[in-house]
Write a protein that holds these residues in place. Structure first.
Motif, PDB file in Angstrom:
ATOM      1  N   UNK A 220      -3.517  -8.032  -9.063  1.00  0.00           N
ATOM      2  CA  UNK A 220      -2.534  -6.963  -8.875  1.00  0.00           C
ATOM      3  C   UNK A 220      -3.057  -5.628  -9.407  1.00  0.00           C
ATOM      4  N   UNK A 221      -4.363  -5.540  -9.619  1.00  0.00           N
ATOM      5  CA  UNK A 221      -4.914  -4.336 -10.213  1.00  0.00           C
ATOM      6  C   UNK A 221      -4.962  -3.142  -9.280  1.00  0.00           C
ATOM      7  N   UNK A 222      -5.338  -3.376  -8.040  1.00  0.00           N
ATOM      8  CA  UNK A 222      -5.533  -2.270  -7.095  1.00  0.00           C
ATOM      9  C   UNK A 222      -4.404  -2.202  -6.077  1.00  0.00           C
ATOM     10  N   UNK A 223      -3.185  -2.162  -6.588  1.00  0.00           N
ATOM     11  CA  UNK A 223      -2.031  -2.018  -5.706  1.00  0.00           C
ATOM     12  C   UNK A 223      -0.991  -1.165  -6.420  1.00  0.00           C
ATOM     13  N   UNK A 224       0.041  -0.768  -5.694  1.00  0.00           N
ATOM     14  CA  UNK A 224       1.124   0.008  -6.295  1.00  0.00           C
ATOM     15  C   UNK A 224       1.927  -0.896  -7.224  1.00  0.00           C
ATOM     16  N   UNK A 225       2.109  -0.459  -8.459  1.00  0.00           N
ATOM     17  CA  UNK A 225       2.866  -1.239  -9.450  1.00  0.00           C
ATOM     18  C   UNK A 225       4.147  -0.486  -9.801  1.00  0.00           C
ATOM     19  N   UNK A 226       5.274  -1.135  -9.571  1.00  0.00           N
ATOM     20  CA  UNK A 226       6.587  -0.508  -9.719  1.00  0.00           C
ATOM     21  C   UNK A 226       7.316  -1.148 -10.896  1.00  0.00           C
ATOM     22  N   UNK A 227       7.631  -0.357 -11.905  1.00  0.00           N
ATOM     23  CA  UNK A 227       8.350  -0.837 -13.080  1.00  0.00           C
ATOM     24  C   UNK A 227       9.848  -0.889 -12.799  1.00  0.00           C
ATOM     25  N   UNK A 228      10.510  -1.959 -13.248  1.00  0.00           N
ATOM     26  CA  UNK A 228      11.962  -2.111 -13.088  1.00  0.00           C
ATOM     27  C   UNK A 228      12.610  -2.073 -14.465  1.00  0.00           C
ATOM     28  N   UNK A 229      13.541  -1.140 -14.665  1.00  0.00           N
ATOM     29  CA  UNK A 229      14.208  -0.950 -15.959  1.00  0.00           C
ATOM     30  C   UNK A 229      15.719  -1.054 -15.772  1.00  0.00           C
ATOM     31  N   UNK A 230      16.299  -2.248 -15.999  1.00  0.00           N
ATOM     32  CA  UNK A 230      17.737  -2.429 -15.774  1.00  0.00           C
ATOM     33  C   UNK A 230      18.606  -2.038 -16.961  1.00  0.00           C
TER      34      UNK A 230
END
Length: 426
Positions: A220-230
């Motif tokens: 998952x290093x070279x992809x868009x990483x989306x943080x989720x903060x609920x």
């Protein structure tokens, strides 16, 4: 020097603890006591400090300003009686140090007008770390922000986000120092003859990642990483989680076929099972392969060529790994924005993350936050954001300007010691 620290909220407790840890480096600090005014102050367990008075968890969880009904619940839950007992405890602590002379004791108030007023009432010298208010709620470096109604425009009637009675407390001779959360607020308060120091925001301290995966070699290093903060407050956070999963669906639809990873930073105070059940309903399936984890110990899920990971212990790691965030949180959103990263947000049902709270947060954080009207709009908003390099660069600058650099707790501690023992803080 004796020190009593007053704070009124979980986030404020954490900031206070960071300053107390920094103060431990100075032998001049001989006695430290704490009094969390909201909740039971679990954050202080690592501070090696004496509890100066009674504590009690309130039904609102500390969000009495969000809803008058929450305040009523707290009053019925014993808020008035608790406050009176805490006021008595502060007076008792102040009197216990009279034999050493008043100049040997200090009250450090962290939060808003409540600890500030109690610090003033103690009769001792005091300092104030203002965490709740920022001039960015009213203005930016250019001038006052446009507001939607005449009533909202009146919020700036006194010339500052801090009201005259709050400034009166900061201007007393016993108030030795005020530490606002940003440079703009410091400048406004200084213009009003308040001893304000721009030393940064302790909120940005302690965010160093514990692990650093080799992203060049990670799946998952070279992809868009989306943080989720609920958010961290149950049961509200569970409803927020469902809205964020709808936001994930929107992003996946807008980037059909693109590989990406979602990172769920989950508060230790939340139950994982309801979150996992919702993931299953949204088509995510559990994976046992730990080689897929960006951070050891994460729970891994897969949907098509995209991954989703949950962790209750990798908060700082996820903050640094995320390229952007879908967020319905308070402090966590500010910290992520402070790292110079973009946030997309949508209002929830409260009691904390309401439409009013979300709108105020966009004023506080400016260009760093994009507020959408519904989770289904998040995909298009992300697309627009990622195709605008000038805006992304503005967000980097804006986050650093509004939240500052790490190290504020140590600077505040050094200034406090220097005020009482000039020349001995180095």
């Amino acid at each position: 020097m004796r020190l009593l620290c007053l704070s009124n909220g979980h986030g404020e407790d954490i900031i206070a603890v960071r300053i107390l840890h920094a103060l431990r480096a100075y032998p001049q600090i001989q006695e430290v006591a704490v009094l969390p005014l909201v909740g039971e102050g679990h954050a202080y367990q690592s501070a090696a400090a004496t509890l100066a008075g009674p504590t009690q968890a309130m039904p609102s969880g500390g969000f009495v300003y969000m809803d008058g009904r929450q305040l009523l619940k707290d009053v019925r839950g014993g808020l008035v009686q608790l406050t009176l007992r805490q006021m008595g405890a502060i007076k008792t602590w102040a009197k216990a140090g009279q034999s050493q002379g008043r100049h040997q004791s200090l009250v450090l108030a962290v939060g808003d007008i409540v600890p500030l007023a109690l610090a003033w009432r103690s009769g001792l010298p005091y300092a104030f770390v203002g965490t709740a208010k920022s001039e960015y709620y009213l203005r930016d470096e250019v001038g006052l922000l446009p507001r939607q109604s005449r009533w909202e425009e009146w919020e700036a009637w006194s010339g500052s986000v801090y009201l005259p009675w709050e400034r009166w407390l900061m201007r007393r001779s016993r108030c030795r120092a005020v530490f606002p959360r940003d440079r703009l607020t410091t400048e406004i308060l200084s213009q009003k003859r308040i001893p304000a120091w721009n030393l940064g925001n302790p909120m940005m301290d302690g965010l160093e990642p514990r692990s650093q995966p080799n992203l060049d070699q990670h799946p998952w290093g070279n992809c868009l990483r989306v943080l989720l903060l609920p958010g961290s407050r149950p049961p509200e956070a569970y409803g927020n989680w469902q809205q964020l999963l709808q936001g994930c669906d929107s992003v996946l639809s807008s980037f059909s076929g693109r590989k990406m990873a979602f990172l769920g930073a989950i508060s230790p105070g939340l139950e994982l099972e309801p979150l996992v059940q919702m993931l299953t309903r949204y088509g995510w399936r559990s994976m046992e392969d730990q080689s897929q984890s960006l951070v050891p110990g994460s729970l891994n899920f897969r949907r098509g060529n995209c991954g989703l990971q949950l962790s209750q212990t990798a908060y700082a790691d996820y903050l640094h790994l995320g390229d952007l965030a879908l967020a319905m949180a308070g402090t966590a959103t500010e910290q992520f924005a402070g790292l110079g990263k973009p946030v997309l947000s949508v209002a929830g049902d409260g009691p904390q993350f309401t439409a009013a709270f979300a709108e105020a947060q966009t004023r506080l954080l400016g260009a760093s936050v994009t507020l959408v009207q519904a989770p289904g709009e998040m995909g298009a908003a992300v697309q627009q954001l990622l195709t605008d390099p000038d805006r992304l660069q503005l967000i980097v600058h804006n986050g650093h300007q509004r939240l500052g650099s790490p190290g504020a707790a140590h600077l505040i501690a050094a200034k406090l010691v220097d005020l009482w023992h000039p020349g001995r803080s180095t």
